[in-house]
Motif scaffolding. Sequence first.
Motif, short mmCIF file in Angstrom:
data_model
loop_
_atom_site.label_atom_id
_atom_site.label_comp_id
_atom_site.label_asym_id
_atom_site.label_seq_id
_atom_site.Cartn_x
_atom_site.Cartn_y
_atom_site.Cartn_z
N LYS A 311 24.87 -43.20 19.60
CA LYS A 311 25.08 -44.54 19.04
C LYS A 311 25.55 -44.53 17.59
O LYS A 311 25.96 -45.57 17.07
CB LYS A 311 23.77 -45.34 19.14
CG LYS A 311 23.33 -45.61 20.58
CD LYS A 311 24.37 -46.44 21.32
CE LYS A 311 23.94 -46.69 22.76
NZ LYS A 311 24.94 -47.51 23.49
N SER A 314 27.02 -46.40 14.58
CA SER A 314 26.79 -47.82 14.77
C SER A 314 25.97 -48.41 13.62
O SER A 314 24.91 -47.88 13.26
CB SER A 314 26.05 -48.06 16.09
OG SER A 314 25.46 -49.33 16.11
N GLN A 316 24.32 -51.17 13.68
CA GLN A 316 23.07 -51.65 14.23
C GLN A 316 22.04 -50.52 14.36
O GLN A 316 20.87 -50.69 14.02
CB GLN A 316 23.29 -52.28 15.60
CG GLN A 316 22.01 -52.79 16.26
CD GLN A 316 22.25 -53.40 17.64
OE1 GLN A 316 23.40 -53.56 18.06
NE2 GLN A 316 21.19 -53.72 18.35
N THR A 317 22.49 -49.38 14.84
CA THR A 317 21.58 -48.25 15.00
C THR A 317 21.10 -47.74 13.65
O THR A 317 19.91 -47.46 13.46
CB THR A 317 22.26 -47.12 15.78
OG1 THR A 317 22.63 -47.59 17.08
CG2 THR A 317 21.34 -45.92 15.93
N GLY A 319 20.86 -49.44 10.94
CA GLY A 319 19.94 -50.44 10.41
C GLY A 319 18.56 -50.32 11.02
O GLY A 319 17.54 -50.46 10.34
N ALA A 320 18.51 -50.07 12.33
CA ALA A 320 17.22 -49.91 13.01
C ALA A 320 16.48 -48.67 12.49
O ALA A 320 15.26 -48.71 12.30
CB ALA A 320 17.44 -49.80 14.51
N GLY A 351 17.14 -51.92 19.97
CA GLY A 351 18.05 -52.78 20.73
C GLY A 351 18.93 -52.00 21.67
O GLY A 351 20.02 -52.45 22.04
N ASP A 352 18.48 -50.84 22.07
CA ASP A 352 19.25 -49.97 22.97
C ASP A 352 18.26 -49.31 23.92
O ASP A 352 17.28 -48.68 23.49
CB ASP A 352 20.01 -48.91 22.17
CG ASP A 352 20.78 -47.95 23.06
OD1 ASP A 352 21.90 -48.29 23.45
OD2 ASP A 352 20.22 -46.88 23.37
#
Length: 425
Positions: A311, A314, A316-317, A319-320, A351-352
């Motif tokens: 991921k 990414s 988003q990744t 950030g997580a 979120g994955d």
Amino acid sequence: MSTGAKKKAQWTVLGYLAGDNNLEGAAIDDINEMEAVGSSDRMNVVIQVDRAADFNQSNGDWRTTRRYYITQGADRKKITSKLLKDLGETNTGDSRVLQDFMRCAVQDYPAERYLLVLWNHGSGFYVPPEMMVGEGAPSPREMTTRARAKMRRSFFHTTRQEVFSQEPRKRGICYDDGSSDCLDNKELQQVLSYMQTRLDGRKIDVVGMDACLMTMLEVAYQIRNQAAILVGSEETEPGEGWPYDRILADLSAKPTMPGADLAKCIVDRYIESYEEPGPFDQDVTQAALDLSRLGDVTAAVDALAKALLQKLPSVQTKGAIVTAWQRAARFFDNYYVDLHHFAENLGELAGDAAISTACQGVKNAIEGRGAASPIIWERHLGEGMTKVKGLSIYLPPLKNPSDYYRTLDFAADTKWADFLDAYLT
């Protein structure tokens, strides 16, 4: 040191006290704690202690390295044990010095089981080379991102300034100020491997790290084939370290106890010794790890690293990961995180599905849910330790992860180092 053939005891405790630094006074105190119990025909306590020049003037203020056979004594201010040998000045960071001590102690004080205690400063697998900036001073960014934790017992550094001033390749375990040298984890692995040959292939039963930050997955994995059990803390230790009088009293009362029972005893007595209010609130933790049961958690971390690599980069990744790291229990000025707490946070934030499943796998492996957990026993105290499970992992806050990390067995056998490179670049 040889005293002729001796009958095997149940246990021989080998204490390697690297006190040529600002913990010199604590080394003397701990020897006196050991003397509150002393050795017996069923339990040998043999130590090697190196002293510094500037921190403690007791006991004649000798400055060399000495070996003692610990005998019972009531004087808590004076060392009364049997002096076996004065070695002169030594470098406790030289693997040959540790190896010679262990070889002589095992030869002259044989036992059914062995506890090796490495006593000194400590900081997990390594002090990252990227700490070196300019003439050894930390950068403003680094100092603002690193916590100003109280100086406590830590294997690899004596003061913040000394950490930054040492050559990166000369940092590791058993810090010796007099020689500006130390053991690293690969050298420790080599010494323990040598000792296996002296013990007809047997592993050291228990390796105890009376030091800071040492129950890292990377450290445990490095010595998995040479030692059966690792006991230590994933957090910094207060200067008092282990309560040797309580631990040795338990072992003396039941010298036939197996390694796992002794490891649990160390954890319990350590935590109990900090339950009474002290000069300041203590966040303490101690864990005992079965090094033969690292396979499932190592595979789970490898699977998590692979899922994360799929991921990245990414946003988003990333950030997580950042948020999960921020919420996790962190150690060594934020360079290490509690593995279980980080996985718990990341699983909720990713979120994955693949990443969340991998995070659950890490948690299951540590908890022993459908997997072989390496955690024999873990206890903690303090508000900051409520979420820890006893095992940490390297996850630094800054770019450019340590080059030294790649030399570790864990980095070679998993994708975690690849994940760090992808995430931190």
